[in-house]
Design an enzyme around this catalytic site. Structure first.
Site, PDB file in Angstrom:
ATOM      1  CD1 TRP B  21     -15.080   8.257 -20.634  1.00 20.08           C
ATOM      2  CD2 TRP B  21     -16.059   8.255 -22.644  1.00 20.08           C
ATOM      3  NE1 TRP B  21     -15.303   6.946 -21.003  1.00 20.08           N
ATOM      4  CE2 TRP B  21     -15.903   6.925 -22.223  1.00 20.08           C
ATOM      5  CE3 TRP B  21     -16.636   8.505 -23.884  1.00 20.08           C
ATOM      6  CZ2 TRP B  21     -16.308   5.832 -23.004  1.00 20.08           C
ATOM      7  CZ3 TRP B  21     -17.060   7.428 -24.664  1.00 20.08           C
ATOM      8  CH2 TRP B  21     -16.885   6.101 -24.223  1.00 20.08           C
ATOM      9  CG  ASP B  90     -20.273  12.117 -20.411  1.00 21.97           C
ATOM     10  OD1 ASP B  90     -21.092  11.397 -19.787  1.00 21.97           O
ATOM     11  OD2 ASP B  90     -19.384  11.646 -21.139  1.00 21.97           O
ATOM     12  CE  LYS B 114     -19.364   3.362 -16.965  1.00 15.44           C
ATOM     13  NZ  LYS B 114     -18.429   2.277 -17.242  1.00 15.44           N
TER      14      LYS B 114
END
Lengths: 278, 278
Positions: B21, B90, B114
């Site tokens: 990511w 993030d 999540k």
């Protein structure tokens, strides 16, 4: 995303300006290239779909908003698309309310929250050759190519909303598909427009040839009386009739899911309000 | 959106590269300005959070990914932020799994799927002064200013997802808030790591000082045996243990909602597999 992917500084995109969403769309396009106004109905507060239109000489694409929720107007047919250009439609508020000839379109995009499912998803239908042609230098997440290549699963997709949209599509098929929806919607809106045209107190605000089957906008002509009617109707269980602040009056939104007897209930309430039996 | 709003061609943004990511994030930032790699753990397939770091001389911001789902690593504390820069995180895969000192952050963004709620929403926490400072020439929809000015209702918000997130927040509070979640998560992951460190067959792939409390990645060291264990565990009702294709092996994801007895069940299955009582 359309101008970001398909408009360069040297190119021109044509916009039919028929309400606040097309105004917003053309404003965003100006960041990426030149724009041309094919027609605008702003002179009469967007109460009609202009018949007089003029495309630019060589547009990259032609963009229109098929239904204008605030102003209660709707295109009867697709605007002309000059050779070499493709047609782009913001169909957020009337997608799947009637069949369309998809071969005429390059891109159709629609927020789900009117006719498709819960808010938070946008459905995009895009011609295969356009996916290839798009500007390669676009943030990955904002490129149509990315989503097409990854089968709409480049990022974690909004699974719940997609599932609900699937249920809505099944429901549409069960009811007879888009042909049946078009009949149903024409019947629902037709009844209300007929009452508005006959009635003495209320009148439709959109020009007859431009009227939306999704959003019927109407007024008494007296802002105070409009307010009284809205309060009365709300009290009768008919909620959400207040028109958008930019036009005032009333707005009856009758998307696919809105039942025919809701129209009966509204007309009944209007009649009682009009005759003073309240 | 961060580079689009806060990075110009002349400026540099610092990135800590600890997994896929952050690699994707730095790649997008390159479209808007200069980038600098503060550290990277790619040399050992991202199995650790590097301690050695070097910021650029005057970064606009410092970006890190607090938890790396694929590689099972997690930052223990915030990276340093040079004067004049702000910290961007993030936090998609560990937000609200533990308390953080929010005063250290300029922007926290996290996909909901999540620890927060259903997929299709991103939660953004942004410092007020940054909203004002952002690049004014950004497509309206992609400007933090737009969303802040309209109280996150510039467009029709994903109402169902927001509602569910609200329920999750209430549930977190009922359980004792983030302090309690941190304890709970440390206990859950701690038990599995303890077993991995004691066990002879399975071992943790992440360095001890970099281990994630959300995603525990482990292997037997024998790809064939890994496959056998995954099949065995799936059969036992322990689904989703297959590690990401880029690391192989197994991955136990234990987000906030994952119950403590799920860890017991996993350890029990691992023990039985290891001792051959299958």
């Amino acid at each position: 995303m359309t101008p970001m992917n398909f408009l360069t500084q040297e190119e021109t995109a044509d916009y039919l300006v028929t309400g606040s969403w097309s105004k917003k769309a053309i404003a965003e396009a100006k960041r990426f290239g030149k724009t041309h106004v094919v027609c605008t109905s702003e002179d009469r507060n967007f109460c009609y779909i202009p018949a007089e239109r003029k495309n630019s000489s060589n547009p990259a694409y032609v963009h229109f908003t098929s239904n204008n929720t605030i102003y209660g107007t709707q295109f009867r047919s697709e605007p002309e698309t000059p050779d070499g250009a493709f047609l782009v439609c913001d169909a957020s508020s009337d997608i799947f309310s009637r069949p369309i000839d998809i071969a005429k379109y390059g891109i159709v995009y629609a927020g789900a929250q009117k006719n498709l499912g819960p808010s938070g998803i946008t459905l995009v239908i895009i011609r295969r050759d356009l996916i290839e042609r798009g500007n390669p230098d676009v943030p990955t997440m904002l490129s149509y190519r990315t989503h097409a290549e990854k089968d709409s699963m480049f990022n974690t997709p909004p699974a719940f909303g997609i599932y609900l949209m699937g249920l809505v599509f099944k429901w549409l098929k069960q009811l007879g598909g888009l042909e049946a929806m078009a009949e149903r919607n024409a019947e629902k809106a037709g009844r209300l427009y007929a009452y508005l045209d006959d009635g003495s107190l209320f009148r439709s605000t959109a020009d007859a040839d431009s009227r939306s089957l999704m959003n019927v906008t109407f007024v008494t002509g007296d802002a105070e009386k409009d307010k009284q009617f809205i309060a009365f109707a709300t009290n009768e269980g008919l909620d959400g009739l207040k028109g958008h602040r930019s036009v005032g009056g009333m707005r009856a939104s009758m998307y696919n899911a809105f039942p025919a007897d809701g129209v009966d209930a509204l007309i009944d309430a209007m009649q009682r309000f009009e005759t003073g039996c309240v």
